[in-house]
Design an enzyme around this catalytic site. Sequence first.
Site, PDB file in Angstrom:
ATOM      1  N   HIS A  52      64.257   6.346  28.493  1.00  0.00           N
ATOM      2  CA  HIS A  52      63.238   5.930  29.470  1.00  0.00           C
ATOM      3  C   HIS A  52      61.972   5.387  28.805  1.00  0.00           C
ATOM      4  O   HIS A  52      61.146   4.784  29.480  1.00  0.00           O
ATOM      5  CB  HIS A  52      62.877   7.116  30.378  1.00  0.00           C
ATOM      6  CG  HIS A  52      63.980   7.500  31.315  1.00  0.00           C
ATOM      7  ND1 HIS A  52      63.954   7.194  32.662  1.00  0.00           N
ATOM      8  CD2 HIS A  52      65.160   8.116  31.111  1.00  0.00           C
ATOM      9  CE1 HIS A  52      65.060   7.642  33.241  1.00  0.00           C
ATOM     10  NE2 HIS A  52      65.812   8.204  32.327  1.00  0.00           N
ATOM     11  N   ASP A  71      54.473   1.188  27.551  1.00  0.00           N
ATOM     12  CA  ASP A  71      55.154   1.982  28.572  1.00  0.00           C
ATOM     13  C   ASP A  71      56.590   1.493  28.663  1.00  0.00           C
ATOM     14  O   ASP A  71      56.838   0.285  28.610  1.00  0.00           O
ATOM     15  CB  ASP A  71      54.452   1.772  29.934  1.00  0.00           C
ATOM     16  CG  ASP A  71      54.426   3.050  30.760  1.00  0.00           C
ATOM     17  OD1 ASP A  71      55.377   3.837  30.672  1.00  0.00           O
ATOM     18  OD2 ASP A  71      53.449   3.236  31.513  1.00  0.00           O
TER      19      ASP A  71
HETATM   20  P1  ADQ Z   1      56.155   8.267  33.218  1.00  0.00           P
HETATM   21  O1  ADQ Z   1      55.475   8.087  31.898  1.00  0.00           O
HETATM   22  O2  ADQ Z   1      55.908   9.565  33.876  1.00  0.00           O
HETATM   23  O3  ADQ Z   1      57.730   8.023  33.117  1.00  0.00           O
HETATM   24  P2  ADQ Z   1      55.932   6.235  35.443  1.00  0.00           P
HETATM   25  O4  ADQ Z   1      57.068   5.311  35.306  1.00  0.00           O
HETATM   26  O5  ADQ Z   1      54.688   5.535  35.851  1.00  0.00           O
HETATM   27  O6  ADQ Z   1      55.570   7.040  34.124  1.00  0.00           O
HETATM   28  O7  ADQ Z   1      56.319   7.304  36.547  1.00  0.00           O
HETATM   29  C1  ADQ Z   1      55.386   8.208  37.010  1.00  0.00           C
HETATM   30  C2  ADQ Z   1      55.768   8.736  38.394  1.00  0.00           C
HETATM   31  O8  ADQ Z   1      54.939   9.872  38.668  1.00  0.00           O
HETATM   32  C3  ADQ Z   1      55.535   7.732  39.500  1.00  0.00           C
HETATM   33  O9  ADQ Z   1      56.481   7.938  40.503  1.00  0.00           O
HETATM   34  C4  ADQ Z   1      54.127   8.087  40.003  1.00  0.00           C
HETATM   35  O10 ADQ Z   1      53.925   7.835  41.385  1.00  0.00           O
HETATM   36  C5  ADQ Z   1      54.053   9.567  39.738  1.00  0.00           C
HETATM   37  N1  ADQ Z   1      52.679   9.930  39.315  1.00  0.00           N
HETATM   38  C6  ADQ Z   1      52.052   9.576  38.178  1.00  0.00           C
HETATM   39  N2  ADQ Z   1      50.802  10.082  38.138  1.00  0.00           N
HETATM   40  C7  ADQ Z   1      50.637  10.771  39.270  1.00  0.00           C
HETATM   41  C8  ADQ Z   1      49.534  11.514  39.814  1.00  0.00           C
HETATM   42  N3  ADQ Z   1      48.387  11.611  39.175  1.00  0.00           N
HETATM   43  N4  ADQ Z   1      49.717  12.095  41.022  1.00  0.00           N
HETATM   44  C9  ADQ Z   1      50.891  11.950  41.670  1.00  0.00           C
HETATM   45  N5  ADQ Z   1      51.943  11.264  41.222  1.00  0.00           N
HETATM   46  C10 ADQ Z   1      51.830  10.678  40.035  1.00  0.00           C
HETATM   47  C11 ADQ Z   1      58.676   7.711  32.078  1.00  0.00           C
HETATM   48  C12 ADQ Z   1      58.327   6.512  31.190  1.00  0.00           C
HETATM   49  C13 ADQ Z   1      58.079   5.277  32.049  1.00  0.00           C
HETATM   50  C14 ADQ Z   1      59.307   5.002  32.921  1.00  0.00           C
HETATM   51  C15 ADQ Z   1      59.734   6.258  33.666  1.00  0.00           C
HETATM   52  C16 ADQ Z   1      61.071   6.053  34.393  1.00  0.00           C
HETATM   53  O11 ADQ Z   1      57.182   6.799  30.402  1.00  0.00           O
HETATM   54  O12 ADQ Z   1      57.802   4.144  31.237  1.00  0.00           O
HETATM   55  O13 ADQ Z   1      58.989   3.995  33.863  1.00  0.00           O
HETATM   56  O14 ADQ Z   1      59.899   7.362  32.777  1.00  0.00           O
HETATM   57  O15 ADQ Z   1      62.038   5.584  33.525  1.00  0.00           O
END
Ligand code: ADQ
Length: 458
Positions: free
Chosen positions: A156, A364
């Site tokens: 991921h 990311d």
């Molecule tokens: P993450 O680094 O966690 O995931 P991301 O893809 O943005 O990053 O997913 C975060 C999820 O958590 C989203 O659904 C978002 O809505 C939720 N979220 C984030 N901050 C939040 C907050 N403060 N309050 C509530 N909800 C929040 C890892 C990798 C990414 C990749 C994903 C999936 O780092 O690059 O996209 O896995 O593969």
Amino acid sequence: MSRLVVVSNRVADPRKTAAGGLAVALGEALAETGGLWFGSSGTVLDRGQGEGKLHTQRAGNVTLATVDLSQEDHDGYYRGYANGVLWPVFHYRLDLADFDAGHIEGYRRVNRMFAHRLRPLLQPDDVIWVHDYHLIPLAAELRAMGCQQRIGFFLHIPVPPPLILAAIPAHEWLMRALFAYDLVGVQSQADLTHLSRYLLSEANAEAVGENSFGAFNRQLRAGAFPIGIDVDEFTALADGEESRTMLATLREQYAKRQLLAGVDRLDYSKGLPQRVRAFRTLLERYPENRHSATLIQVAAPSREDVHAYGDIRRELEGLCGAINGDFGDIDWMPIRYIHRTVARKRVPGLYRAARVGLVTPLRDGMNLVAKEFVAVQNPDDPGVLVLSRFAGAAEQLRDALLVNPYDTQATADAIQRALHMPLQERQMRHARLLEEIRRHDVHWWRRGFLAALMETGA
Ligand code: ADQ
């Protein structure tokens, strides 16, 4: 049809909203075959208090199987190696990696223990899908115990260039472990390029066809499978009561202002200090935004026991405080910084209230917030996505305003452009972005990966 077995560091009950889109999508795939989901329970015990015990639970026709970890194993495997070595290095941050030799022992030990717990639960024609950097050596451990099943791996997070990977003291061992998989999936074309260059130059693998590599008497296929979101599930949340209440409250409170929103885990890869500096530059260079533009930045607490995370928090708090002190007024605060997780059901309301969504990571894998922001905009009056070119999502979301987050002035200029973009241009960009995230949603991702895995010659 073969039974699907998903293995990931944490296991979620796919029937619960809080689990998120990925859990829902994997849950659907598991339910189709009556599958098994295996991982750690999240419970950390003192040594000798029953660590390694397997718990099973039914969620519909899916079995959730979890294992408790000891404090020592958690420290080595999760905090020490996965998040103290692999996370920073794979995000190009060698400066933040802690290569303490003890961590890798914990990582090996827990992966071996997982394999031992999982092995008796497996059936001969299962298809196994392992997720993420916590579990790179899992298939090698399973193979060593004689498992012959098809095993796929999806990473991921990003893959850095070969020379950055080569700085990991045991990189040869780590990357050799990939050859125990039949298919390795990464998020983007850039990641795939880096992976193939590593395999050819550092692992001395032989190219045996497009994105197929031979080494160590095994053959490995690699592919880019950009992850998406469940657009319908997320828009349904946006139409739910909690999201609509959030939207109505923000609209009322900020009726005369323009909202910008950032929603992230508080992680150094997300570029939060750079984002806040760009917002400061916006207020300095374009004073017409004072008393108007307001940034709501939600930064969920994350991995607080890892050293580098405390530093980023202090830096961010200092920057936000200084902007509010220097620019704020009795009736206007430029930044609302919230160090908390917002309930998933309320997040779409915040995205929808925002004129501008700021997704500006330094690196990311994908970044699902970018896609979620697009999914819930009102197509008649959509907000604008400002997106870092270093997010995996930038390969797909070409109609966002793409920025280099290290360039504070250029990012400020892009935010200014987003805040003042004419309606027609906003509509046009949003329509194209929405089409893209619908076409390449999480179901497309899951089907694509599993179909490619079934084509491999296990
Ligand atoms: P993450 O680094 O966690 O995931 P991301 O893809 O943005 O990053 O997913 C975060 C999820 O958590 C989203 O659904 C978002 O809505 C939720 N979220 C984030 N901050 C939040 C907050 N403060 N309050 C509530 N909800 C929040 C890892 C990798 C990414 C990749 C994903 C999936 O780092 O690059 O996209 O896995 O593969």
